[in-house]
Enzyme design. Structure first.
Site, mmCIF file in Angstrom:
data_model
loop_
_atom_site.group_PDB
_atom_site.id
_atom_site.type_symbol
_atom_site.label_atom_id
_atom_site.label_comp_id
_atom_site.label_asym_id
_atom_site.label_seq_id
_atom_site.Cartn_x
_atom_site.Cartn_y
_atom_site.Cartn_z
ATOM 1 N N PRO A 12 0.844 -1.197 0.000
ATOM 2 C CG PRO A 12 -0.766 -1.553 1.654
ATOM 3 C CD PRO A 12 0.551 -2.067 1.140
ATOM 4 C CD GLU A 13 2.957 2.727 -4.497
ATOM 5 O OE1 GLU A 13 2.993 3.900 -4.915
ATOM 6 O OE2 GLU A 13 3.273 1.738 -5.187
ATOM 7 N NE ARG A 120 2.795 -11.922 1.265
ATOM 8 C CZ ARG A 120 3.413 -11.408 0.222
ATOM 9 N NH1 ARG A 120 4.605 -10.878 0.357
ATOM 10 N NH2 ARG A 120 2.838 -11.407 -0.946
ATOM 11 N NE ARG A 159 21.293 12.600 -2.898
ATOM 12 C CZ ARG A 159 20.926 13.769 -2.357
ATOM 13 N NH1 ARG A 159 20.146 14.585 -3.006
ATOM 14 N NH2 ARG A 159 21.357 14.081 -1.163
#
Ligand code: ZN
Length: 278
Positions: A12-13, A120, A159
């Site tokens: 889930p984001e 889980r 970066r």
């Protein structure tokens, strides 16, 4: 939904956590926790010397909010319950049936129940003391005022990290996971593997807008339902029906018709268009 089977690690984001938090807030804000039944101790964390069940029993749920991918229950006394759903965690209200892997049962006023389930068992319910900083490892909120084009460009500058890996780094931006990173990069026409420092200002601006737009649209549609995600009432989200690239290997790109490809980046499946994401 059959075409979405097989992606075992969909977490889930932000939009899913936001949808869950809003649903829970509407359903149980103001309720009092009358009882706590802990069936799996490993899924529950409390400060040393504090009894989770004792501390929480009698508390009023003042509000339910979100930070990054976490759902946060603000209790009346200033304590908080911070829930990390991880891969398969669920928070369900008022269900007579219990989902598989129900680890914690909160009995609420009004004869309702709040269930935390996780087949889980990676998910956690953490009790946080007033003033305790639990989110120091989390970066900027992409839908907050601090996520400006300047702030985002500053993250990219200098970066070498592939831009998609940077989007997924929770220490920089909190809540963006694989689905929305893929979708935002496609919208912004940015190649996922591009070193962050080579993203032009114009592309960074497009990507910044795309991140906000994709997350906002996904929240409006109630998140994406792929594998296990369902909201607090057990309803599925709608964003999976409007995905442009995620999970669409071989499907034509909606912009140019080129088949969507899937490559690995930072050990995550990455769906994108070779022609329009340069
Ligand atoms: Zn394309």
């Amino acid at each position: 939904m059959a075409s979405f089977r097989g992606f075992a690690c969909v977490v889930p984001e932000l939009p899913e956590a936001e949808t869950i938090a809003r649903g829970l807030h509407g359903a149980i804000a103001g309720a009092t926790i009358r009882s706590v039944e802990i069936r799996s101790k490993k899924n529950v964390l409390a400060p040393r010397g504090v009894s989770f069940a004792q501390r929480v029993t009698g508390e009023r749920i003042a509000s339910v909010t979100r930070r990054g991918k976490y759902v946060v229950f603000d209790l009346g006394s200033g304590w908080r319950l911070v829930v990390g759903l991880r891969m398969t965690g669920r928070l369900v209200v008022g269900s007579r049936e219990e989902p598989p892997g129900t680890h914690v049962v909160f009995g609420l006023s009004g004869r309702r129940r709040l269930l935390f389930a996780d087949v889980r068992t990676f998910g956690r319910v953490r009790l946080v003391a007033p003033g305790e900083r639990w989110d120091h490892a989390l970066g900027i909120e992409p839908l907050g005022a601090g996520f400006t084009v300047e702030a985002f460009a500053g993250m990219l500058a200098g970066r070498k990290t592939p831009v998609k890996v940077l989007l997924l780094d929770q220490k920089r931006i909190a809540g963006v996971g694989n689905i929305y990173a893929c979708e935002a990069l496609w919208r912004a026409e940015v190649r996922p593997s591009r070193p962050s420092r080579t993203v032009t200002r114009a592309a960074a601006t497009r990507l910044h807008h795309a991140v906000i737009d994709v997350l906002t649209r996904a929240i409006a549609l109630g998140g994406s339902s792929i594998d296990d995600y369902v909201d607090a009432r057990g309803a599925r989200g709608g964003f999976q029906d409007v995905l442009s690239v995620y999970g669409r290997l071989g499907a034509p790109c909606a912009r140019c018709g080129e088949p969507i490809v899937r490559t690995m980046l930072g050990q995550r499946g990455t769906w994108w268009c070779r022609r329009c994401q340069r």
